[in-house]
Write a protein that holds these residues in place. Structure first.
Motif, PDB file in Angstrom:
ATOM      1  N   ASN A  98       1.204  -1.004   0.120  1.00 49.14           N
ATOM      2  CA  ASN A  98      -0.123  -0.348  -0.126  1.00 49.14           C
ATOM      3  C   ASN A  98       1.215   1.353   0.204  1.00 49.14           C
ATOM      4  O   ASN A  98       0.588   2.012   0.630  1.00 49.14           O
ATOM      5  N   LEU A  99       1.877   1.018  -0.831  1.00 44.67           N
ATOM      6  CA  LEU A  99       2.791   2.156  -1.177  1.00 44.67           C
ATOM      7  C   LEU A  99       1.675   3.776  -1.842  1.00 44.67           C
ATOM      8  O   LEU A  99       0.786   2.678  -1.945  1.00 44.67           O
ATOM      9  N   PHE A 100       1.937   4.935  -1.435  1.00 49.52           N
ATOM     10  CA  PHE A 100       1.247   5.958  -2.484  1.00 49.52           C
ATOM     11  C   PHE A 100       2.096   6.279  -3.981  1.00 49.52           C
ATOM     12  O   PHE A 100       2.886   6.354  -4.225  1.00 49.52           O
ATOM     13  N   PRO A 101       1.189   5.318  -5.264  1.00 51.49           N
ATOM     14  CA  PRO A 101       2.146   5.200  -6.616  1.00 51.49           C
ATOM     15  C   PRO A 101       2.458   6.397  -6.475  1.00 51.49           C
ATOM     16  O   PRO A 101       3.757   6.153  -7.173  1.00 51.49           O
ATOM     17  N   HIS A 102       1.899   7.237  -6.367  1.00 47.45           N
ATOM     18  CA  HIS A 102       1.906   8.857  -7.021  1.00 47.45           C
ATOM     19  C   HIS A 102       2.851   9.714  -6.562  1.00 47.45           C
ATOM     20  O   HIS A 102       3.550  10.861  -6.961  1.00 47.45           O
ATOM     21  N   TYR A 103       3.807   8.753  -5.690  1.00 48.34           N
ATOM     22  CA  TYR A 103       4.726   9.735  -4.942  1.00 48.34           C
ATOM     23  C   TYR A 103       6.039   8.803  -5.063  1.00 48.34           C
ATOM     24  O   TYR A 103       6.108   7.658  -5.085  1.00 48.34           O
ATOM     25  N   ASP A 111       6.496  11.983   3.572  1.00 49.72           N
ATOM     26  CA  ASP A 111       5.881  12.744   3.601  1.00 49.72           C
ATOM     27  C   ASP A 111       4.486  12.890   5.125  1.00 49.72           C
ATOM     28  O   ASP A 111       3.745  13.746   5.738  1.00 49.72           O
ATOM     29  N   TYR A 144       9.756   5.396  -8.713  1.00 50.76           N
ATOM     30  CA  TYR A 144       8.459   5.357  -7.761  1.00 50.76           C
ATOM     31  C   TYR A 144       8.122   4.213  -7.937  1.00 50.76           C
ATOM     32  O   TYR A 144       8.884   3.417  -8.374  1.00 50.76           O
ATOM     33  N   CYS A 146       6.249   2.028  -8.825  1.00 50.65           N
ATOM     34  CA  CYS A 146       5.813   1.421  -9.762  1.00 50.65           C
ATOM     35  C   CYS A 146       6.919   0.977 -10.159  1.00 50.65           C
ATOM     36  O   CYS A 146       6.943  -0.457 -11.425  1.00 50.65           O
TER      37      CYS A 146
ATOM     38  N   GLN B 116      -5.555   1.633  -0.175  1.00 48.54           N
ATOM     39  CA  GLN B 116      -4.526   3.332  -0.105  1.00 48.54           C
ATOM     40  C   GLN B 116      -5.279   4.092   1.191  1.00 48.54           C
ATOM     41  O   GLN B 116      -4.617   4.780   2.273  1.00 48.54           O
ATOM     42  N   ALA B 119      -3.633   2.711   4.687  1.00 45.62           N
ATOM     43  CA  ALA B 119      -2.296   2.823   5.109  1.00 45.62           C
ATOM     44  C   ALA B 119      -2.284   4.523   5.242  1.00 45.62           C
ATOM     45  O   ALA B 119      -1.688   4.771   5.685  1.00 45.62           O
ATOM     46  N   TYR B 125      -3.145  10.645   8.704  1.00 49.05           N
ATOM     47  CA  TYR B 125      -3.470  11.532   7.584  1.00 49.05           C
ATOM     48  C   TYR B 125      -5.458  12.310   7.853  1.00 49.05           C
ATOM     49  O   TYR B 125      -5.537  10.621   8.535  1.00 49.05           O
ATOM     50  N   GLN B 138      -5.027  10.339  -7.231  1.00 55.44           N
ATOM     51  CA  GLN B 138      -4.713   8.882  -8.572  1.00 55.44           C
ATOM     52  C   GLN B 138      -6.083   8.890  -9.049  1.00 55.44           C
ATOM     53  O   GLN B 138      -6.274   8.067 -10.153  1.00 55.44           O
ATOM     54  N   PHE B 213       4.235   9.539 -15.471  1.00 52.55           N
ATOM     55  CA  PHE B 213       5.530   8.929 -14.580  1.00 52.55           C
ATOM     56  C   PHE B 213       5.132   7.991 -12.970  1.00 52.55           C
ATOM     57  O   PHE B 213       6.220   7.499 -13.039  1.00 52.55           O
ATOM     58  N   TYR B 214       4.012   7.389 -13.506  1.00 53.82           N
ATOM     59  CA  TYR B 214       3.990   6.652 -12.080  1.00 53.82           C
ATOM     60  C   TYR B 214       2.461   4.980 -13.123  1.00 53.82           C
ATOM     61  O   TYR B 214       1.941   6.176 -14.078  1.00 53.82           O
ATOM     62  N   SER B 215       2.261   4.066 -12.105  1.00 55.65           N
ATOM     63  CA  SER B 215       1.426   4.004 -12.957  1.00 55.65           C
ATOM     64  C   SER B 215       0.246   3.029 -11.599  1.00 55.65           C
ATOM     65  O   SER B 215       1.055   2.637 -10.624  1.00 55.65           O
TER      66      SER B 215
END
Lengths: 252, 215
Positions: A98-103, A111, A144, A146, B116, B119, B125, B138, B213-215
């Motif tokens: 469950n890592l944040f894929p956009h970070y 963060d 990243y 991915c 997500q 986590a 958060y 996302q 840049f990510y997927s």
């Protein structure tokens, strides 16, 4: 005592998944929870980390009560603010990372310290870099998720949990989503944390690892704690027939 | 009428079309978010009302909705509001597109992995931090292709403003063609819509690439 859970009961609809479970963890202890699928191991961790609410029982962190049950009633939790405070005491590493894929990897780790704990950005970044170094991922800070292997992702997830400076770290089957080849690198990190006296509760199917790393092993089945004790005893000379049966199936 | 006059007149119409286009997006993209929250509300009454509203908006022609927004206040309440034509057009477009966007947002949010949220919760958060920092970025990436579709449809739908006799490029093309007995205005309008959508597709593609840049 860092974590104290007493007489935990938990139902999902009609099905009871935790029966009168008690679990206490002292500072510096490493506790492994083993047992077949559906035995309630993960549910116990999810209750300990407030992802699930208990129906009855008592939970406290460092002596601060989080949930208690008045006579004959349902469990009551403390205020949201107090729960938020208790959340600072623990971290959780998931089976699926469950890592944040956009970070980026670095941002995944730094963060929450900045956004949630309001720590100084520079200081948080320095600590994140240090943690990534410890995980052997210094060269991946700008990658990243991915772009990482499963083992690398899980090590980032461990760094992310450690960056919050928890008093206790929970692992929910940390290697179950990994190829056997990648399992070792994650177990090595956990072992290293154990050597540093990090308090940990590990739900795992890695029996040899559990035997080697823990101070105490708990065997669960059908929502009950069947057996609990020193790893050499539980693995070497189990008292309960059910434990023996489970371990035998495992060794085949 | 010379070609230059025709193009100048139609150019003014093009600007009006572009005006509807941008104001609709500026209004409906955020409004869609609000409608989505209503639709997903734990309050069952609110959720049912919003669901019913979305269903009406999506189940009736936008052209009809424009007429209802414009003539409704007069026929229902006897109000005649001065200068209401342009606001009525914008309300009609914004509400219609917001409902489509709301359903796209909802689909994107419901497709998010529960891990997500978990986590983020474990790391402490808050609910709004989780939504705006972790979930929304996302979601935007996953729904972008659907949004592109809607935006392209919007470029063409602006022509429906002719229903309320608003002088955008399609109305003008029709008028000039009739008065000048000429086919040229249709060609000009067609080229305009095509080029506009070409630009839209290009811009959306750039945005999509910037998130790859990510997927």
């Amino acid at each position: 005592m860092i974590l104290e859970m007493k007489n935990i009961e938990k139902h999902f609809e009609d099905c009871e998944v935790l029966h009168d479970i008690s679990l206490s963890v002292d500072s510096g202890e490493v506790v492994s929870i083993i047992g077949p699928s559906g035995s309630g191991k993960s549910t116990l961790l999810r209750c300990a980390t407030f992802l699930e609410k208990i129906d009855r029982g008592f939970i406290s962190y460092k002596g601060e009560t989080v949930a208690h049950t008045p006579d004959g009633a349902k469990a009551e939790y403390v205020s949201r603010k107090e729960i938020a405070k208790a959340k600072n005491y623990f971290g959780l590493v998931f089976q699926n990372f469950n890592l944040f894929p956009h970070y980026s990897v670095l941002k995944n780790v730094m963060d929450a310290p900045v956004t949630v704990q309001k720590r100084d950005r520079k200081e948080a970044e320095a600590e994140a870099v240090k943690l990534l170094g410890k995980m052997g991922l210094s060269d991946k800070a700008n990658a990243y998720p991915c772009q990482l292997s499963g083992g690398q992702k899980q090590r980032v997830a461990i760094a992310r949990a450690l960056a919050m400076n928890p008093d206790i770290l929970f692992f929910d089957e940390p290697t179950s989503a990994l190829d056997p080849e990648l399992t070792g690198e994650v177990l090595k990190i956990i072992r290293q944390l154990a050597d540093e006296k990090m308090t940990m509760v590990i739900v795992t199917h890695e029996m040899n690892f559990a035997r080697a790393v823990s101070n105490r092993v708990i065997f669960m089945d059908g929502g009950y704690i069947v057996e609990e004790g020193d790893p050499e005893e539980v693995f070497g000379n189990p008292k309960q027939e059910r434990t023996r049966q489970f371990l035998q199936n495992y060794n085949q | 009428m010379t070609l230059t006059t025709m193009l100048t007149t139609m150019g003014a119409g093009m600007l009006r079309t572009i005006g509807i286009f941008f104001l609709t997006l500026i209004g409906s993209l955020p409004l869609g978010m609000v409608i989505m929250f209503g639709r997903k509300s734990k309050n069952r009454v609110l959720s049912a009302i919003v669901k019913g509203f979305i269903s009406i908006i999506r189940g009736t022609p936008l052209m009809l909705q424009l007429l209802v927004w414009y003539f409704g206040p007069y026929y229902l309440f006897g109000w005649s509001i001065k200068g209401y034509r342009y606001p009525a057009i914008l309300i009609g477009f914004i509400v219609n597109y917001a409902c489509y966007f709301a359903e796209i947002y909802r689909g994107g949010i419901e497709a998010m992995d529960r891990g997500q949220y978990e986590a983020a919760e474990i790391l402490g958060y808050s609910k709004s931090q989780t939504f705006f920092l972790i979930i929304l970025p996302q979601v935007i990436k996953t729904i972008l292709p659907s949004i592109t579709n809607e935006v392209i449809t919007l470029v063409k739908d602006t022509s429906l403003a002719f229903t309320l006799a608003y002088q955008e490029v399609f109305s003008l093309a029709k008028q000039i063609s009739a008065s000048e007995t000429s086919f040229t205005p249709f060609v000009v309008a067609g080229i305009f819509y095509f080029v506009a959508n070409y630009v839209v597709a290009y811009v959306m593609d750039r945005i999509e690439k910037s998130m790859s840049f990510y997927s």
